[in-house]
Structure formats: structure tokens, C-alpha cells
Design a protein around this motif. Structure first.
Motif, PDB file in Angstrom:
ATOM      1  N   VAL A  74      31.217  21.243 -35.915  1.00 17.97           N
ATOM      2  CA  VAL A  74      30.128  21.694 -35.048  1.00 17.97           C
ATOM      3  C   VAL A  74      29.451  20.449 -34.493  1.00 17.97           C
ATOM      4  O   VAL A  74      29.043  19.557 -35.252  1.00 17.97           O
ATOM      5  N   ARG A  75      29.340  20.401 -33.179  1.00 13.86           N
ATOM      6  CA  ARG A  75      28.655  19.298 -32.507  1.00 13.86           C
ATOM      7  C   ARG A  75      27.154  19.535 -32.586  1.00 13.86           C
ATOM      8  O   ARG A  75      26.663  20.615 -32.234  1.00 13.86           O
ATOM      9  N   VAL A  76      26.430  18.530 -33.071  1.00 15.53           N
ATOM     10  CA  VAL A  76      24.976  18.629 -33.206  1.00 15.53           C
ATOM     11  C   VAL A  76      24.325  17.414 -32.577  1.00 15.53           C
ATOM     12  O   VAL A  76      24.971  16.404 -32.323  1.00 15.53           O
ATOM     13  N   ARG A  77      23.056  17.528 -32.327  1.00 24.62           N
ATOM     14  CA  ARG A  77      22.236  16.388 -31.919  1.00 24.62           C
ATOM     15  C   ARG A  77      21.273  16.126 -33.071  1.00 24.62           C
ATOM     16  O   ARG A  77      20.782  17.052 -33.699  1.00 24.62           O
ATOM     17  N   ASP A  78      21.016  14.866 -33.356  1.00 27.44           N
ATOM     18  CA  ASP A  78      20.162  14.451 -34.462  1.00 27.44           C
ATOM     19  C   ASP A  78      20.686  15.016 -35.785  1.00 27.44           C
ATOM     20  O   ASP A  78      20.073  15.863 -36.435  1.00 27.44           O
ATOM     21  N   ILE A  79      21.837  14.505 -36.176  1.00 24.70           N
ATOM     22  CA  ILE A  79      22.546  15.012 -37.352  1.00 24.70           C
ATOM     23  C   ILE A  79      21.698  14.927 -38.624  1.00 24.70           C
ATOM     24  O   ILE A  79      21.770  15.814 -39.473  1.00 24.70           O
ATOM     25  N   HIS A  80      20.887  13.901 -38.752  1.00 16.60           N
ATOM     26  CA  HIS A  80      20.046  13.767 -39.950  1.00 16.60           C
ATOM     27  C   HIS A  80      19.049  14.923 -40.042  1.00 16.60           C
ATOM     28  O   HIS A  80      18.804  15.443 -41.137  1.00 16.60           O
ATOM     29  N   ASP A  81      18.487  15.338 -38.917  1.00 14.76           N
ATOM     30  CA  ASP A  81      17.565  16.475 -38.906  1.00 14.76           C
ATOM     31  C   ASP A  81      18.294  17.766 -39.272  1.00 14.76           C
ATOM     32  O   ASP A  81      17.791  18.554 -40.069  1.00 14.76           O
ATOM     33  N   VAL A  82      19.488  17.980 -38.710  1.00 14.66           N
ATOM     34  CA  VAL A  82      20.256  19.200 -38.995  1.00 14.66           C
ATOM     35  C   VAL A  82      20.612  19.262 -40.482  1.00 14.66           C
ATOM     36  O   VAL A  82      20.478  20.305 -41.119  1.00 14.66           O
ATOM     37  N   VAL A  83      21.043  18.134 -41.051  1.00  8.35           N
ATOM     38  CA  VAL A  83      21.386  18.091 -42.477  1.00  8.35           C
ATOM     39  C   VAL A  83      20.142  18.385 -43.318  1.00  8.35           C
ATOM     40  O   VAL A  83      20.196  19.169 -44.272  1.00  8.35           O
ATOM     41  N   GLY A  84      19.007  17.780 -42.968  1.00  9.68           N
ATOM     42  CA  GLY A  84      17.769  18.011 -43.708  1.00  9.68           C
ATOM     43  C   GLY A  84      17.342  19.468 -43.689  1.00  9.68           C
ATOM     44  O   GLY A  84      16.957  20.026 -44.722  1.00  9.68           O
ATOM     45  N   ARG A  85      17.412  20.092 -42.500  1.00  8.38           N
ATOM     46  CA  ARG A  85      17.024  21.509 -42.404  1.00  8.38           C
ATOM     47  C   ARG A  85      17.963  22.399 -43.200  1.00  8.38           C
ATOM     48  O   ARG A  85      17.531  23.359 -43.849  1.00  8.38           O
ATOM     49  N   ALA A  86      19.277  22.105 -43.178  1.00  9.08           N
ATOM     50  CA  ALA A  86      20.244  22.905 -43.941  1.00  9.08           C
ATOM     51  C   ALA A  86      19.965  22.798 -45.439  1.00  9.08           C
ATOM     52  O   ALA A  86      20.050  23.794 -46.168  1.00  9.08           O
TER      53      ALA A  86
END
Length: 190
Positions: A74-86
């Protein structure tokens, strides 16, 4: 991600593939096919022009005897934010790792991703400011569907929900199935 024990056999897939490049130090290289709407198929296998890597190649490539659809991203922007939210929703996609490769035309691509593991759950990829691979791929193919199979689909749905992603997951033996529309007709990858 479609893994093959021998990329020389990729011509038999019935898909128009372009040379992607080598993953130096990992012992792999890839071929790519644009699928429309920013999606692409990566066909990955051993790179005979590289020495044996110090670690096993990703996606179990070293043990493959037949090609297999092994993963999706899955292509994401701001991967660190996406990982943190998950993580706050109970799913840990893993650490963020930097990667790079040089295209055959010399352009350096640099991106970040979570661990590339075979499975129903996607790994995450953030292309940042680097050119997206689909920008240099010819059109002509389309992803019709991607379906997952898992003995307990509800477990997969929890992780997907934490990522804000959707995938049809049916009960059954572990696996992925993709249907592509090509100029030569439909191609099914398992």
C-alpha cells in the motif's frame, strides 16, 4: 509482488514487463508492469549478476520452485505517521526501513517501507519525493481484482481496518489471487 525462482521465465506470463532494476546487496532484481491508477505489478527474482546475499532473499525466493503471488503493498504518505496510527489501533506493521535502487536509465529511486514479508497483510511503502515507478511504465494493463485467502479472515480484517485499507479476504488456505486485464486477455496470478 510476484516472486519467481527464475526471471528468465517471466516472458511466459503474458504480461508486458519493463526492466526495473537490481536491489544491490539483496541478490534480487525486478521487472515491472503498470496496472493503471498508480498501481503496478512487481515481478521479483534472483539476480544472477549479483553475488549470493548474506541474508535470505525476501519473500522466500530462495525456496521457491514455482512462481507465486507473495505479497502486496500500500502506497502511503508520511509512513511514520501511518505506522504510529496503526499501532494505536492494535496493529504493528513493523519498523520503517530505507531502500533504494537505480533504474536502468540511471535515475536513483529512494523510498521507505515496512518489512517486505510474504502474506495477506500489505507492507507499506512511501515513495517520498522520488519518481514513482509508474511514471516510467507504459500503459496497457489493468488490475481487475486482488483477493486474499486466509483460514481466519476476521483476523486479517482487524489489521486492514487499523491501516484504513480494504481487501476482500475469503476463508480458505493462505494465499493471494490477482486478475489482470492485458492486451492478450486476462491473466490470473496465484
Amino acid at each position: 509482488m510476484y516472486a519467481m525462482p527464475d526471471l528468465a521465465r517471466a516472458d511466459g506470463l503474458g504480461i508486458d514487463l519493463s526492466e526495473g532494476g537490481s536491489h544491490v546487496g539483496r541478490g534480487t532484481r525486478n521487472l515491472l508492469a503498470g496496472l493503471g491508477d498508480g498501481a503496478y505489478l512487481e515481478v521479483i527474482g534472483p539476480d544472477p549478476d549479483q553475488p549470493e546475499p548474506d541474508e535470505p532473499r525476501p519473500f522466500g525466493i530462495d525456496e521457491l520452485t514455482e512462481p507465486r503471488l507473495v505479497a502486496w503493498a500500500v502506497r502511503v504518505r508520511d509512513i511514520h505517521d501511518v505506522v504510529g496510527r496503526a499501532k494505536t489501533k492494535g496493529y504493528d506493521p513493523g519498523p520503517v526501513l530505507p531502500m533504494s535502487r537505480r533504474r536502468p536509465d540511471g535515475v536513483l529511486l529512494e523510498w521507505q517501507l515496512t518489512p517486505m514479508t510474504a502474506g495477506i497483510m500489505p507492507f507499506l511503502i512511501d515513495w517520498g519525493g522520488t519518481p514513482h515507478p509508474t511514471e516510467s511504465l507504459p500503459p496497457g494493463q489493468e488490475l481487475v481484482s486482488l483477493t486474499g485467502f486466509h483460514p481466519t479472515p476476521e483476523e486479517v480484517h482487524k489489521g486492514l481496518e487499523a491501516l484504513g485499507e480494504h481487501l476482500v479476504v475469503n476463508q480458505g488456505p493462505f494465499g493471494l489471487l490477482a486478475v489482470l486485464r492485458t492486451p492478450n486477455g486476462e491473466v490470473v496470478l496465484r
